[in-house]
Design an enzyme around this catalytic site. Structure first.
Site, short mmCIF file in Angstrom:
data_model
loop_
_atom_site.label_atom_id
_atom_site.label_comp_id
_atom_site.label_asym_id
_atom_site.label_seq_id
_atom_site.Cartn_x
_atom_site.Cartn_y
_atom_site.Cartn_z
NE ARG A 50 -3.60 -2.24 2.72
CZ ARG A 50 -4.33 -2.48 3.80
NH1 ARG A 50 -4.19 -1.72 4.88
NH2 ARG A 50 -5.18 -3.49 3.81
CG ASP A 52 1.86 6.44 2.80
OD1 ASP A 52 1.01 5.58 3.09
OD2 ASP A 52 2.88 6.65 3.50
CE1 TYR A 111 7.49 1.56 -1.90
CE2 TYR A 111 8.45 -0.37 -0.85
CZ TYR A 111 7.35 0.40 -1.17
OH TYR A 111 6.09 0.00 -0.78
NE ARG A 202 7.11 10.29 2.70
CZ ARG A 202 5.93 10.72 3.13
NH1 ARG A 202 4.88 9.90 3.13
NH2 ARG A 202 5.79 11.95 3.57
#
Length: 257
Positions: A50, A52, A111, A202
């Site tokens: 999931r 953001d 990522y 992040r």
């Protein structure tokens, strides 16, 4: 019911994230609406991860169950027709067995985070990378990143609203790449693990940016990690530079397509 794996690309701007929400547009909702055009009724698709609000997808993977046994190419073409007004595209589609699950069958997620350093505002890359104006030391950021590799309690780099059962994860790769671009420098953070905590990537990048800027020493990253305290984390960077870049499975469903 035939099950299909979908490889999905999307631009995160304008979406409240991957997960379906009642009053806000989502990537999941857009695809489920497109599926309903092909097979009337409610649809629920499951994804590898999931993302953001504002986070992009280069190779998100989801699976869906349909009544009709579609030819994969025709299914992807039909979905893309109904997604043409959205910034979402099905880039590959493959039939899979009932045992395949986009989330639970995945063994690795990758990522990419893009950060661009230049004085002028971003134009073409606006919304696709984190923009800063000051230079960064890529070697120092890599030295800081190396402290995060391996199996650790990542409480420091975990959102306070993270729902994971445990903060312990194994980070397999966190590599900093420096690329000269016209009028600036792009820094790419390549991150790889079986699974991630909420806001973990992040939090990593925001902390490493402080190392690259000289505000932190590389060893401060280790001290922050060992603190196991969210307050010890550096700033959490904005979402627009983050991309879900790929998902690995024991048997790649797309290898034969």
């Amino acid at each position: 019911m035939p099950r299909f794996a979908l490889k999905i690309e999307y631009h995160g701007a304008g979406f409240a994230g991957w997960q379906r929400q009642k009053d806000h547009p989502s990537v999941q909702g857009a695809i489920e609406t497109a599926l309903a055009k092909l097979q009337p009724g409610d649809h629920t698709i499951a994804a590898a991860g999931r993302t953001d609000a504002g986070v992009h997808g280069l190779a998100q993977v989801a699976h869906c169950d349909l009544v009709k046994d579609w030819a994969p190419f025709r299914l992807s073409e039909a979905l893309n027709y109904h997604l043409k007004d959205q910034r979402v595209a099905i880039v590959d589609c493959a039939p899979v067995t009932d045992e395949f699950h986009a989330r639970f069958s995945a063994t690795e997620r990758r990522y990419l985070f893009r950060l661009i350093s230049r004085r002028a505002p971003l134009t073409h890359e606006r919304g696709l990378a984190w923009h800063i104006k000051h230079p960064l030391d890529a070697d120092a950021m890599q030295a800081g990143a190396d402290h995060l590799l391996g199996r650790h309690d990542f409480t420091t780099f975990r959102s306070s609203i993270c729902q994971a059962d445990s903060p312990v994860k194994t980070l397999d790769e966190l590599r900093v790449e420096e690329i000269e671009i016209p009028n600036g420098v792009e820094y790419r953070f390549h991150v790889r693990a079986r699974s991630f905590l909420h806001n973990q990537v992040r939090s990593f990048v925001g902390t490493l940016e402080r190392v690259g800027a000289g505000a932190w020493a590389p060893g401060d990253v280790r001290r922050a990690l060992d603190a196991r305290n969210r307050a010890a984390c550096g700033p959490v960077c904005p979402p627009e530079g983050l991309y879900l870049a790929g998902v690995t499975y024991p048997d790649d469903p797309f290898s034969q397509t």
